[in-house]
Write an enzyme that holds these catalytic residues in place. Sequence first.
Site, PDB file in Angstrom:
ATOM      1  N   ASP A  62     -61.820  53.135  11.123  1.00 38.81           N
ATOM      2  CA  ASP A  62     -61.236  51.790  11.105  1.00 38.81           C
ATOM      3  C   ASP A  62     -62.264  50.694  10.896  1.00 38.81           C
ATOM      4  OD1 ASP A  62     -61.503  50.301  14.226  1.00 38.81           O
ATOM      5  OD2 ASP A  62     -62.215  52.334  13.884  1.00 38.81           O
ATOM      6  N   ASP A 116     -63.116  59.001  13.291  1.00 41.28           N
ATOM      7  CA  ASP A 116     -63.666  58.100  14.293  1.00 41.28           C
ATOM      8  C   ASP A 116     -62.742  58.170  15.514  1.00 41.28           C
ATOM      9  OD1 ASP A 116     -65.072  55.764  15.426  1.00 41.28           O
ATOM     10  OD2 ASP A 116     -63.198  54.738  14.960  1.00 41.28           O
ATOM     11  N   ASP A 136     -62.587  55.497  18.725  1.00 33.55           N
ATOM     12  CA  ASP A 136     -62.071  54.198  19.159  1.00 33.55           C
ATOM     13  C   ASP A 136     -61.596  53.372  17.968  1.00 33.55           C
ATOM     14  OD1 ASP A 136     -62.749  54.694  21.860  1.00 33.55           O
ATOM     15  OD2 ASP A 136     -64.814  54.077  21.484  1.00 33.55           O
TER      16      ASP A 136
END
Length: 230
Positions: free
Chosen positions: A172, A11, A13
Amino acid sequence: MSDRLKLVVFDCDGTLIDSQHMIAAAMSHAFTKHEMEPLPREQVLSIVGLSLDEAIATLVPHVEAPKRDELTLAYKDAFFELRKRADLVEPLFEGARAALEGLYAIDHVLMGVATGKSQRGLRHALEAHGLGRYFMTLQTADDAPSKPHPEMLRRAIREAGVEPADTVLVGDTTYDMEMARAAGAYALGVDWGYHEVDTLRRAGAGKVLTHFDELLPALDRLWAAETPTG
């Protein structure tokens, strides 16, 4: 470690790049422009990882679609302008570059990105940090349905020519973990992003890292466990 081809998809961001200040500021600008009360920062960050259209719809489900479209455009405009401000930066998380270098040096490991950003936004972010050379596949909200739908990761797997079982998604958010599990990949969470560790585990994270230094050892252990002995 097995020498079978592996794919590690990140991922962006909240995993590689700390974009929280830019995202929160752009969302605040968008809401203010349309005379709406800006949302709490924590609420805004909770939708990081979704495609922008999906994120806006999640934040303001009571707002009609045409107004949501206007908010989406205002966010894009604000984000573009905010990039020009020296006080709003999007730094790499500590250890990210070293971890990417370590994986890049392994012949049978390929890397990719799967993100809610647009292709333009992702390529701008990677170029800003000199990260483009590490990744052989870039999957964005332009290419597939929003996370947690698995198509973004499935596209990366097809492009890399690997098996889902040989794929690891590092992210995240719960959207990342759910996407990985739905695609048949291993879900590896990080605790420095925008969702809580307990929610990552409940969403399917096989392990949650506390620092990028732990990434290569975690992958070594995972891949070693797949290698027959004796």
